[in-house]
Design a protein around this motif. Structure first.
Motif, mmCIF file in Angstrom:
data_model
loop_
_atom_site.group_PDB
_atom_site.id
_atom_site.type_symbol
_atom_site.label_atom_id
_atom_site.label_comp_id
_atom_site.label_asym_id
_atom_site.label_seq_id
_atom_site.Cartn_x
_atom_site.Cartn_y
_atom_site.Cartn_z
ATOM 1 N N ALA A 78 0.798 -1.227 0.000
ATOM 2 C CA ALA A 78 0.000 0.000 0.000
ATOM 3 C C ALA A 78 0.830 1.275 0.000
ATOM 4 O O ALA A 78 0.268 2.364 -0.169
ATOM 5 C CB ALA A 78 -0.930 -0.002 1.215
ATOM 6 N N ILE A 79 2.137 1.179 0.161
ATOM 7 C CA ILE A 79 2.976 2.378 0.275
ATOM 8 C C ILE A 79 2.762 3.375 -0.875
ATOM 9 O O ILE A 79 2.609 4.581 -0.618
ATOM 10 C CB ILE A 79 4.462 1.986 0.407
ATOM 11 N N ALA A 241 -6.796 6.961 -5.151
ATOM 12 C CA ALA A 241 -5.528 6.393 -5.633
ATOM 13 C C ALA A 241 -5.673 4.911 -5.956
ATOM 14 O O ALA A 241 -5.178 4.430 -6.985
ATOM 15 C CB ALA A 241 -4.431 6.610 -4.595
ATOM 16 N N THR A 242 -6.369 4.172 -5.106
ATOM 17 C CA THR A 242 -6.513 2.725 -5.315
ATOM 18 C C THR A 242 -7.497 2.398 -6.431
ATOM 19 O O THR A 242 -7.375 1.369 -7.090
ATOM 20 C CB THR A 242 -6.965 2.032 -4.023
ATOM 21 N N SER A 243 -8.471 3.282 -6.648
ATOM 22 C CA SER A 243 -9.475 3.016 -7.680
ATOM 23 C C SER A 243 -8.875 3.071 -9.084
ATOM 24 O O SER A 243 -9.445 2.508 -10.024
ATOM 25 C CB SER A 243 -10.616 4.024 -7.575
ATOM 26 N N LYS A 244 -7.744 3.732 -9.228
ATOM 27 C CA LYS A 244 -7.102 3.851 -10.533
ATOM 28 C C LYS A 244 -6.180 2.668 -10.838
ATOM 29 O O LYS A 244 -5.491 2.651 -11.851
ATOM 30 C CB LYS A 244 -6.299 5.152 -10.596
ATOM 31 N N SER A 245 -6.159 1.697 -9.957
ATOM 32 C CA SER A 245 -5.328 0.508 -10.160
ATOM 33 C C SER A 245 -6.139 -0.729 -9.798
ATOM 34 O O SER A 245 -7.305 -0.641 -9.416
ATOM 35 C CB SER A 245 -4.071 0.571 -9.288
ATOM 36 N N SER A 246 -5.510 -1.885 -9.914
ATOM 37 C CA SER A 246 -6.190 -3.139 -9.578
ATOM 38 C C SER A 246 -5.970 -3.511 -8.116
ATOM 39 O O SER A 246 -6.287 -4.624 -7.699
ATOM 40 C CB SER A 246 -5.667 -4.271 -10.477
ATOM 41 N N TYR A 247 -5.433 -2.581 -7.347
ATOM 42 C CA TYR A 247 -5.127 -2.862 -5.938
ATOM 43 C C TYR A 247 -6.407 -3.005 -5.110
ATOM 44 O O TYR A 247 -7.291 -2.151 -5.147
ATOM 45 C CB TYR A 247 -4.260 -1.743 -5.357
ATOM 46 N N LEU A 248 -6.489 -4.103 -4.371
ATOM 47 C CA LEU A 248 -7.600 -4.343 -3.469
ATOM 48 C C LEU A 248 -7.025 -4.834 -2.137
ATOM 49 O O LEU A 248 -6.462 -5.922 -2.071
ATOM 50 C CB LEU A 248 -8.560 -5.397 -4.039
ATOM 51 N N PRO A 249 -7.103 -4.032 -1.081
ATOM 52 C CA PRO A 249 -6.502 -4.409 0.204
ATOM 53 C C PRO A 249 -7.013 -5.750 0.726
ATOM 54 O O PRO A 249 -8.209 -6.027 0.669
ATOM 55 C CB PRO A 249 -6.909 -3.260 1.132
ATOM 56 N N ALA A 250 -6.094 -6.570 1.208
ATOM 57 C CA ALA A 250 -6.472 -7.851 1.805
ATOM 58 C C ALA A 250 -6.787 -7.687 3.287
ATOM 59 O O ALA A 250 -7.265 -8.610 3.928
ATOM 60 C CB ALA A 250 -5.340 -8.866 1.630
#
Length: 260
Positions: A78-79, A241-250
């Motif tokens: 997440a950094i 910031a996260t919505s613009k990538s495929s990042y989904l916090p676990a």
């Protein structure tokens, strides 16, 4: 009987030759079992070497083998998004939680970022890089159920992971207030998600109690009880910031305001 078998196995390894003539012995019926045992032992040794040989990313490998995913690994993922959400507030960061050496090392590689760490539990069998951080005083070992050894607002941001899940509400009350006390711009909490992690025997012996995976509604009520307010601005920027990538916090991620 078992001692003679172990001695024979050692002779095989030392000489480098397997006594094929012994396979014709009257007790040859036991040789398939011995062969299977040797194959199993060899496979275990190879797997152990593969995951611990260089020591690099060792924590990640162990977590994947056990089917577990730690929130300290999630912090490292997440950094980049935290930097977008907090901007200049990422210049002096304190991370609190197990495997803090890995998180601090990752943060120190970021431009214009100072990083410090608190390991809540005894450090055992750590890598040389972690020993170096401890030796320099960058990482400390401290029981977070008691006051932290820092002055108020010592850090711009305080990030905590994999530590609060093991505390009872009694100690959570004091610990969260301490974490907020030493932060000037924000407190970020990475907490386990209910149903995603299970306590193991190793965890019980290390932490003294199983992890308590609490729901987001439980955390929100608890934050309200101790007067910790959500950092609405940081939440919006982090989500953008996260919505613009495929990042989904676990893990669950909470952004809180410090005390002023």
């Amino acid at each position: 009987m078992s001692r003679r078998q172990v001695s024979s196995t050692r002779r095989f390894v030392d000489s480098g030759n397997f006594p094929f003539s012994g396979a014709l012995h009257s007790k040859a019926r036991s040789s398939p079992i011995l062969s299977i045992a040797l194959v199993v032992v060899g496979a275990i040794l190879l797997i152990s070497y593969a995951y611990s040989g260089s020591g690099k990313f060792r924590g990640e490998a162990v977590s994947r083998i056990e089917g577990d995913y730690t929130c300290s690994l999630e912090v490292q993922r997440a950094i980049p998004f935290l930097k977008k959400a907090y901007g200049d507030s990422m210049h002096k960061v304190l991370h609190v939680g197990p495997d803090t050496c890995s998180v601090v090392s990752k943060l120190l590689k970021e431009e214009d970022t100072e990083a410090w760490g608190v390991e809540p539990y005894d450090i055992e069998d750590v890598e040389e890089s972690c020993k170096s951080l401890v030796g320099k005083g960058i990482v400390r070992v401290a029981d977070i159920k008691y006051p932290l050894p820092y002055k108020p607002k010592s850090f711009s941001l305080v990030i905590v992971s994999d530590a609060l899940d093991y505390l009872s509400p009694k100690y959570l009350n004091k610990t969260l207030l301490e974490l907020a006390r030493v932060a000037s711009d924000g407190l970020i909490i990475f907490a386990g998600t209910p149903g995603h992690q299970k306590a193991k025997v190793a965890e019980l012996s290390k932490f003294g109690r199983p992890a308590k995976m609490r729901s987001s509604s439980w955390w929100i009520r608890f934050f309200d009880q101790i007067s910790l307010k959500e950092n609405v601005t940081a939440v919006k920027k982090f989500e953008q910031a996260t919505s613009k990538s495929s990042y989904l916090p676990a893990c669950q991620v909470f952004h809180l305001n410090p005390f002023h």
